[in-house]
Design an enzyme around this catalytic site. Structure first.
Site, PDB file in Angstrom:
ATOM      1  CE  LYS A 185       5.329  14.421   1.711  1.00 25.65           C
ATOM      2  NZ  LYS A 185       5.183  13.714   3.002  1.00 25.65           N
ATOM      3  CE  LYS A 236       4.801   9.342  -3.850  1.00 21.62           C
ATOM      4  NZ  LYS A 236       5.597   9.364  -2.598  1.00 21.62           N
ATOM      5  CE  LYS A 252      -1.231   6.807   2.689  1.00 18.07           C
ATOM      6  NZ  LYS A 252      -0.130   7.600   3.260  1.00 18.07           N
TER       7      LYS A 252
HETATM    8  P1  AMP Z   1       2.994   6.714   2.422  1.00 14.79           P
HETATM    9  O1  AMP Z   1       1.749   6.698   1.586  1.00 14.79           O
HETATM   10  O2  AMP Z   1       3.895   7.826   2.001  1.00 14.79           O
HETATM   11  O3  AMP Z   1       2.735   6.657   3.879  1.00 14.79           O
HETATM   12  O4  AMP Z   1       3.783   5.383   2.033  1.00 14.79           O
HETATM   13  C1  AMP Z   1       3.581   4.143   2.674  1.00 14.79           C
HETATM   14  C2  AMP Z   1       4.322   3.049   1.931  1.00 14.79           C
HETATM   15  O5  AMP Z   1       3.813   2.895   0.603  1.00 14.79           O
HETATM   16  C3  AMP Z   1       5.825   3.326   1.745  1.00 14.79           C
HETATM   17  O6  AMP Z   1       6.531   2.117   1.867  1.00 14.79           O
HETATM   18  C4  AMP Z   1       5.918   3.884   0.359  1.00 14.79           C
HETATM   19  O7  AMP Z   1       7.182   3.688  -0.231  1.00 14.79           O
HETATM   20  C5  AMP Z   1       4.851   3.067  -0.348  1.00 14.79           C
HETATM   21  N1  AMP Z   1       4.297   3.823  -1.490  1.00 14.79           N
HETATM   22  C6  AMP Z   1       3.665   5.013  -1.442  1.00 14.79           C
HETATM   23  N2  AMP Z   1       3.287   5.407  -2.670  1.00 14.79           N
HETATM   24  C7  AMP Z   1       3.705   4.433  -3.528  1.00 14.79           C
HETATM   25  C8  AMP Z   1       3.616   4.244  -4.943  1.00 14.79           C
HETATM   26  N3  AMP Z   1       3.019   5.148  -5.720  1.00 14.79           N
HETATM   27  N4  AMP Z   1       4.155   3.127  -5.477  1.00 14.79           N
HETATM   28  C9  AMP Z   1       4.767   2.205  -4.691  1.00 14.79           C
HETATM   29  N5  AMP Z   1       4.878   2.314  -3.351  1.00 14.79           N
HETATM   30  C10 AMP Z   1       4.354   3.416  -2.767  1.00 14.79           C
END
Ligand code: AMP
Ligand code: TRP
Length: 332
Positions: free
Chosen positions: A116, A197, A200
């Site tokens: 990041k 990956k 969002k």
């Molecule tokens: P975040 O979007 O960073 O707030 O992630 C929220 C949850 O979703 C966390 O447990 C991450 O590890 C999971 N996560 C986010 N992106 C992915 C992805 N591309 N594949 C699998 N898990 C994800």
């Protein structure tokens, strides 16, 4: 611990954009599936979202949207405390105490931070400190298990290191948590680029499969997903990352074995695989979307759910904070 000695689970998602199938398969789906086994605390981590620039009105809106998606995906308010991180002040307070026992080198080594930070001209203190706030989230609730996607493994390991160091310096204070990562779906990649990956940030068309995308948008993104010219259906992450990603999504949704899935799609072409994945994704998301839009009609319900969730677990957090304060010499 009450509730027949059930172990406690804690996890959270940032309200920093639109939730996608990676968030669902890597995290949310497993929280729902296992909620009867544990005592559950699920947070909408709005303070974490502030580590990258947010429009205040949008952040407020997204926090409510993520809350509703938790419920629409099947978390039960009876079995799970659901709340916004900023509504329990102990998260911020414990972060400061943990900052004072965390070497900065530990934070600079985090791969998510390095990724990041490389994308920004000026790096905020909050971005470096992000894993310390996450450690506070987890250990405030005497958490045993943290169900997350693969990208959060390093942060949960760091949480253990911080808790251990605190316990060593000030006496037994915190439970050391363990990470729970699903076998399939822990690392979903973008439809447009199976080496990156699914994330969002960035609303690039055809990258993420959002939980609230209408069926025709989902279909378009999957049918256009990047594959290869090998024309072979195999779980081969190295040589066929695009096909692997589609198979992985299918496996995480259906729970079928690799052999069963290969037998189902083998020899029928990528178009047929994409169709199968499209149907599985739409069948999973349609009922979630239906419940989401029904609940969204009553904004008072969301506010009430958030308040009730925070009120329920605030005493747990405040107690653990006070023990830490006492052990550090801040109170009797
Ligand atoms: P975040 O979007 O960073 O707030 O992630 C929220 C949850 O979703 C966390 O447990 C991450 O590890 C999971 N996560 C986010 N992106 C992915 C992805 N591309 N594949 C699998 N898990 C994800
Ligand atoms: N850092 C996590 C992510 O982006 C979100 C998060 C914050 C979290 N606090 C947490 C996850 C505590 C599990 C436990 O995915």
């Amino acid at each position: 611990m009450n509730n027949n000695q059930k172990k406690r689970v804690f996890s959270g998602i940032q309200p920093s954009g639109n939730l996608h199938i990676g968030n669902y398969l890597g995290a949310l789906k497993n929280w729902v599936a296992e909620q009867h086994k544990y005592e559950n605390v699920f947070c909408i981590v709005d303070l974490h979202a502030l580590t990258t620039p947010q429009d205040p009105a949008v952040l407020y809106q997204k926090t409510r949207e993520v809350t509703l998606l938790y419920l629409a995906a099947g978390l039960s308010r009876e079995h799970c405390a659901i709340f916004a991180q900023s509504h329990i002040a102990a998260h911020s307070e414990l972060t400061w105490l943990l900052n004072c026992v965390t070497p900065i080198g530990w934070l600079e080594r985090m791969t998510q931070y390095k990724d990041k930070a490389a994308k920004q001209e000026s790096v905020g203190t909050g971005l470096v400190d992000y894993p310390v706030l996450m450690a506070a989230d987890i250990i405030l609730y005497d958490t045993h298990y943290v169900p997350v996607g693969e990208d959060q493994r390093q942060h949960v390991e760091l949480t253990r290191d911080i808790a251990q160091r605190f316990n060593h310096l000030y006496g037994e204070t915190f439970v050391l948590p363990e990470v729970l990562i699903p076998k399939a779906g822990a690392r979903i990649k973008g439809m447009d680029d199976p080496t990156a990956k699914m994330s969002k940030s960035g609303d690039k068309q055809g990258h993420a499969l959002h939980l609230l995308d209408p069926p025709d948008v989902l279909r378009k993104s999957i049918m256009r997903a990047t594959t290869d010219s090998l024309n072979k259906i195999a779980f081969d992450k190295e040589n066929q990352p695009g096909v692997y990603n589609l198979l992985n999504i299918y496996q995480a949704i259906t729970g079928h074995s690799e052999e069963e899935i290969i037998a189902e799609f083998d020899g029928k072409g990528y178009g047929n695989l994409k169709k199968g994945v499209t149907e599985a994704v739409i069948a999973t998301l349609e009922p979630i979307q239906k419940r989401y839009y029904e609940m969204a009609e009553d904004p008072a319900y969301i506010e009430q759910a958030l308040k009730e969730g925070a009120d329920r677990v605030r005493p747990i957090a405040e107690h653990r904070l006070q023990v830490a304060q006492k052990n550090m010499g801040l109170r009797k």
